[in-house]
Design a protein around this motif. Structure first.
Motif, PDB file in Angstrom:
ATOM      1  N   ILE A 180      11.921  -4.892   7.315  1.00 35.55           N
ATOM      2  CA  ILE A 180      12.349  -5.022   8.707  1.00 35.55           C
ATOM      3  C   ILE A 180      11.439  -5.967   9.474  1.00 35.55           C
ATOM      4  O   ILE A 180      11.895  -6.789  10.269  1.00 35.55           O
ATOM      5  CB  ILE A 180      12.395  -3.636   9.378  1.00 35.55           C
ATOM      6  CG1 ILE A 180      13.557  -2.832   8.808  1.00 35.55           C
ATOM      7  CG2 ILE A 180      12.523  -3.749  10.892  1.00 35.55           C
ATOM      8  CD1 ILE A 180      13.619  -1.410   9.305  1.00 35.55           C
ATOM      9  N   ASP A 181      10.132  -5.869   9.220  1.00 38.15           N
ATOM     10  CA  ASP A 181       9.156  -6.722   9.909  1.00 38.15           C
ATOM     11  C   ASP A 181       7.921  -6.849   9.020  1.00 38.15           C
ATOM     12  O   ASP A 181       7.200  -5.857   8.823  1.00 38.15           O
ATOM     13  CB  ASP A 181       8.777  -6.109  11.261  1.00 38.15           C
ATOM     14  CG  ASP A 181       7.813  -6.975  12.055  1.00 38.15           C
ATOM     15  OD1 ASP A 181       7.344  -8.002  11.526  1.00 38.15           O
ATOM     16  OD2 ASP A 181       7.514  -6.620  13.215  1.00 38.15           O
ATOM     17  N   PRO A 182       7.657  -8.035   8.473  1.00 46.70           N
ATOM     18  CA  PRO A 182       6.494  -8.212   7.603  1.00 46.70           C
ATOM     19  C   PRO A 182       5.179  -7.779   8.245  1.00 46.70           C
ATOM     20  O   PRO A 182       4.248  -7.364   7.551  1.00 46.70           O
ATOM     21  CB  PRO A 182       6.502  -9.716   7.302  1.00 46.70           C
ATOM     22  CG  PRO A 182       7.929 -10.123   7.456  1.00 46.70           C
ATOM     23  CD  PRO A 182       8.464  -9.266   8.570  1.00 46.70           C
ATOM     24  N   ASP A 183       5.116  -7.846   9.571  1.00 48.70           N
ATOM     25  CA  ASP A 183       3.894  -7.444  10.272  1.00 48.70           C
ATOM     26  C   ASP A 183       3.625  -5.947  10.128  1.00 48.70           C
ATOM     27  O   ASP A 183       2.498  -5.491  10.349  1.00 48.70           O
ATOM     28  CB  ASP A 183       4.002  -7.823  11.751  1.00 48.70           C
ATOM     29  CG  ASP A 183       2.693  -7.648  12.495  1.00 48.70           C
ATOM     30  OD1 ASP A 183       1.659  -8.138  11.987  1.00 48.70           O
ATOM     31  OD2 ASP A 183       2.681  -7.008  13.561  1.00 48.70           O
ATOM     32  N   ASN A 184       4.639  -5.169   9.738  1.00 53.32           N
ATOM     33  CA  ASN A 184       4.449  -3.735   9.547  1.00 53.32           C
ATOM     34  C   ASN A 184       3.522  -3.417   8.377  1.00 53.32           C
ATOM     35  O   ASN A 184       3.072  -2.272   8.235  1.00 53.32           O
ATOM     36  CB  ASN A 184       5.792  -3.035   9.328  1.00 53.32           C
ATOM     37  CG  ASN A 184       6.590  -2.898  10.615  1.00 53.32           C
ATOM     38  OD1 ASN A 184       6.020  -2.914  11.705  1.00 53.32           O
ATOM     39  ND2 ASN A 184       7.902  -2.769  10.486  1.00 53.32           N
ATOM     40  N   ALA A 185       3.201  -4.407   7.567  1.00 49.60           N
ATOM     41  CA  ALA A 185       2.282  -4.192   6.444  1.00 49.60           C
ATOM     42  C   ALA A 185       0.932  -3.676   6.928  1.00 49.60           C
ATOM     43  O   ALA A 185       0.225  -2.976   6.193  1.00 49.60           O
ATOM     44  CB  ALA A 185       2.104  -5.482   5.652  1.00 49.60           C
ATOM     45  N   ARG A 186       0.572  -3.991   8.150  1.00 49.56           N
ATOM     46  CA  ARG A 186      -0.739  -3.568   8.662  1.00 49.56           C
ATOM     47  C   ARG A 186      -0.840  -2.067   8.884  1.00 49.56           C
ATOM     48  O   ARG A 186      -1.942  -1.547   9.074  1.00 49.56           O
ATOM     49  CB  ARG A 186      -1.052  -4.304   9.959  1.00 49.56           C
ATOM     50  CG  ARG A 186      -0.098  -4.022  11.108  1.00 49.56           C
ATOM     51  CD  ARG A 186      -0.569  -4.741  12.356  1.00 49.56           C
ATOM     52  NE  ARG A 186       0.456  -4.843  13.369  1.00 49.56           N
ATOM     53  CZ  ARG A 186       0.188  -4.945  14.663  1.00 49.56           C
ATOM     54  NH1 ARG A 186      -1.062  -4.973  15.078  1.00 49.56           N
ATOM     55  NH2 ARG A 186       1.167  -5.050  15.541  1.00 49.56           N
ATOM     56  N   PHE A 187       0.293  -1.366   8.858  1.00 55.25           N
ATOM     57  CA  PHE A 187       0.251   0.082   9.044  1.00 55.25           C
ATOM     58  C   PHE A 187       0.120   0.832   7.719  1.00 55.25           C
ATOM     59  O   PHE A 187       0.223   2.061   7.689  1.00 55.25           O
ATOM     60  CB  PHE A 187       1.498   0.543   9.806  1.00 55.25           C
ATOM     61  CG  PHE A 187       1.614  -0.093  11.158  1.00 55.25           C
ATOM     62  CD1 PHE A 187       0.713   0.216  12.156  1.00 55.25           C
ATOM     63  CD2 PHE A 187       2.592  -1.037  11.414  1.00 55.25           C
ATOM     64  CE1 PHE A 187       0.794  -0.385  13.401  1.00 55.25           C
ATOM     65  CE2 PHE A 187       2.690  -1.642  12.647  1.00 55.25           C
ATOM     66  CZ  PHE A 187       1.776  -1.321  13.652  1.00 55.25           C
ATOM     67  N   PHE A 188      -0.114   0.107   6.650  1.00 59.67           N
ATOM     68  CA  PHE A 188      -0.275   0.706   5.328  1.00 59.67           C
ATOM     69  C   PHE A 188      -1.626   0.306   4.739  1.00 59.67           C
ATOM     70  O   PHE A 188      -2.069  -0.831   4.899  1.00 59.67           O
ATOM     71  CB  PHE A 188       0.846   0.261   4.387  1.00 59.67           C
ATOM     72  CG  PHE A 188       2.200   0.753   4.804  1.00 59.67           C
ATOM     73  CD1 PHE A 188       2.717   1.942   4.312  1.00 59.67           C
ATOM     74  CD2 PHE A 188       2.959   0.027   5.725  1.00 59.67           C
ATOM     75  CE1 PHE A 188       3.959   2.397   4.721  1.00 59.67           C
ATOM     76  CE2 PHE A 188       4.204   0.480   6.134  1.00 59.67           C
ATOM     77  CZ  PHE A 188       4.705   1.664   5.633  1.00 59.67           C
ATOM     78  N   ALA A 189      -2.254   1.251   4.060  1.00 56.11           N
ATOM     79  CA  ALA A 189      -3.502   0.986   3.357  1.00 56.11           C
ATOM     80  C   ALA A 189      -3.456   1.693   2.016  1.00 56.11           C
ATOM     81  O   ALA A 189      -2.771   2.719   1.872  1.00 56.11           O
ATOM     82  CB  ALA A 189      -4.689   1.487   4.178  1.00 56.11           C
ATOM     83  N   ALA A 190      -4.157   1.155   1.046  1.00 59.63           N
ATOM     84  CA  ALA A 190      -4.181   1.779  -0.275  1.00 59.63           C
ATOM     85  C   ALA A 190      -5.026   3.042  -0.239  1.00 59.63           C
ATOM     86  O   ALA A 190      -6.152   3.046   0.272  1.00 59.63           O
ATOM     87  CB  ALA A 190      -4.741   0.807  -1.300  1.00 59.63           C
ATOM     88  N   GLY A 191      -4.466   4.128  -0.768  1.00 62.11           N
ATOM     89  CA  GLY A 191      -5.190   5.390  -0.813  1.00 62.11           C
ATOM     90  C   GLY A 191      -6.033   5.497  -2.061  1.00 62.11           C
ATOM     91  O   GLY A 191      -6.043   4.604  -2.919  1.00 62.11           O
ATOM     92  N   ALA A 193      -5.620   7.118  -4.715  1.00 60.15           N
ATOM     93  CA  ALA A 193      -4.848   7.089  -5.960  1.00 60.15           C
ATOM     94  C   ALA A 193      -4.112   5.770  -6.148  1.00 60.15           C
ATOM     95  O   ALA A 193      -3.331   5.608  -7.085  1.00 60.15           O
ATOM     96  CB  ALA A 193      -3.845   8.244  -5.976  1.00 60.15           C
ATOM     97  N   GLY A 194      -4.346   4.829  -5.227  1.00 59.10           N
ATOM     98  CA  GLY A 194      -3.709   3.519  -5.328  1.00 59.10           C
ATOM     99  C   GLY A 194      -2.363   3.415  -4.653  1.00 59.10           C
ATOM    100  O   GLY A 194      -1.788   2.333  -4.575  1.00 59.10           O
ATOM    101  N   LYS A 195      -1.854   4.538  -4.147  1.00 58.57           N
ATOM    102  CA  LYS A 195      -0.556   4.520  -3.465  1.00 58.57           C
ATOM    103  C   LYS A 195      -0.750   4.198  -1.985  1.00 58.57           C
ATOM    104  O   LYS A 195      -1.815   4.438  -1.415  1.00 58.57           O
ATOM    105  CB  LYS A 195       0.151   5.868  -3.620  1.00 58.57           C
ATOM    106  CG  LYS A 195       0.613   6.157  -5.037  1.00 58.57           C
ATOM    107  CD  LYS A 195       1.430   7.433  -5.080  1.00 58.57           C
ATOM    108  CE  LYS A 195       1.985   7.689  -6.476  1.00 58.57           C
ATOM    109  NZ  LYS A 195       2.804   8.926  -6.524  1.00 58.57           N
ATOM    110  N   PRO A 196       0.294   3.656  -1.326  1.00 60.76           N
ATOM    111  CA  PRO A 196       0.154   3.348   0.100  1.00 60.76           C
ATOM    112  C   PRO A 196       0.032   4.605   0.949  1.00 60.76           C
ATOM    113  O   PRO A 196       0.617   5.642   0.636  1.00 60.76           O
ATOM    114  CB  PRO A 196       1.453   2.591   0.435  1.00 60.76           C
ATOM    115  CG  PRO A 196       2.215   2.455  -0.826  1.00 60.76           C
ATOM    116  CD  PRO A 196       1.600   3.301  -1.870  1.00 60.76           C
TER     117      PRO A 196
END
Length: 254
Positions: A180-191, A193-196
């Motif tokens: 929907i919006d590539p800028d939304n990637a900033r609301f995710f971080a790797a945990g 276990a490697g999952k978002p």
């Protein structure tokens, strides 16, 4: 029984409001505390009493309006409480009527309370990830404007919800937002276990800022990480518990 804990937002000023957790209620067992969710398997009399206690802690003698929450962007204008079997299917409410508490129930989703003190208009929204992505806060602001509010005068506070450290998702979930919006990637971080991991609170805050409201406050309280203070659907699921409680967030005009 301990006193009902009322968490208030500085930005909402003296407008009667509060984000309630589980402290101060009469429910017992796994749902011990101030469970207000009729969707749980809790004793109906205990839920009734918990709602009475919650109202008394926020605005004694007020009426409480709630909706049948469906993770949507639907908003309704509340003039009085609806009967339980006649509640509209929606996830936000607005009103300009005094002594009417707009109540949102959550157990990890983000409750958002709104007030335009100058216009005398308040709102409340239930922003889970689906509703947030669909624009439930935008719908609430627009509905407040139809009652005379101005978005530049609106104060909004995001209450207790699941924190990013606790909110592991999968790659498909992340892709839904980023598409929907590539800028939304900033609301995710790797945990670990490697999952978002998704930052629901930050996403809702960004939506509010982008909408142009006058002030946004985030309480930064993680429902998952504090079992003594809050109910959490995900925590209950992770523990294999059969049920979970719901907490109340509400706002009104005097």
């Amino acid at each position: 029984m301990s006193e009902v804990e009322v968490i208030r937002a500085v930005s909402l000023g003296d407008c009667p409001h509060g984000f309630l957790g589980r402290r101060g209620g009469v429910s017992v067992g796994a749902l011990a505390g101030l469970n207000v969710g009729y969707g749980s398997k809790d004793d109906r009399a205990a839920i009734d009493e918990n709602r009475r206690l919650g109202i008394a802690a926020l605005l004694p003698d007020a009426k409480l309006a709630t909706v049948h929450q469906v993770h949507s962007a639907e908003v309704v204008h509340a003039e009085a409480p609806w009967p339980m079997d006649g509640r509209p299917r929606a996830d936000a409410m607005v009103t300009d009527r005094p002594n009417l508490l707009l109540g949102i129930l959550t157990a990890d989703c983000a409750p958002v309370l709104f007030a335009d003190h100058k216009a005398g208009v308040v709102g409340a929204s239930h922003a889970g990830w689906r509703g947030a992505l669909a624009g439930v806060t935008d719908s609430t602001i627009a509905a407040m404007e139809r009652l005379g509010a101005r978005r530049g005068n609106i104060h909004a506070a995001v209450g207790p919800c699941i924190g990013q450290a606790s909110y592991e998702v999968d790659d498909d979930f992340r892709a839904r937002f980023v598409t929907i919006d590539p800028d939304n990637a900033r609301f995710f971080a790797a945990g670990p276990a490697g999952k978002p991991h998704f930052d629901l609170e930050a996403y809702v805050v960004r939506q509010l800022i982008a909408a142009g409201v006058g002030e946004v406050e985030a309480l930064n309280l993680d429902t998952f990480a504090d079992p003594e203070r809050f109910y959490s659907y995900r925590r209950a699921t992770n523990r294999g518990e059969a049920d979970y409680g719901r907490q109340l967030s509400a706002i009104a005009l005097r």
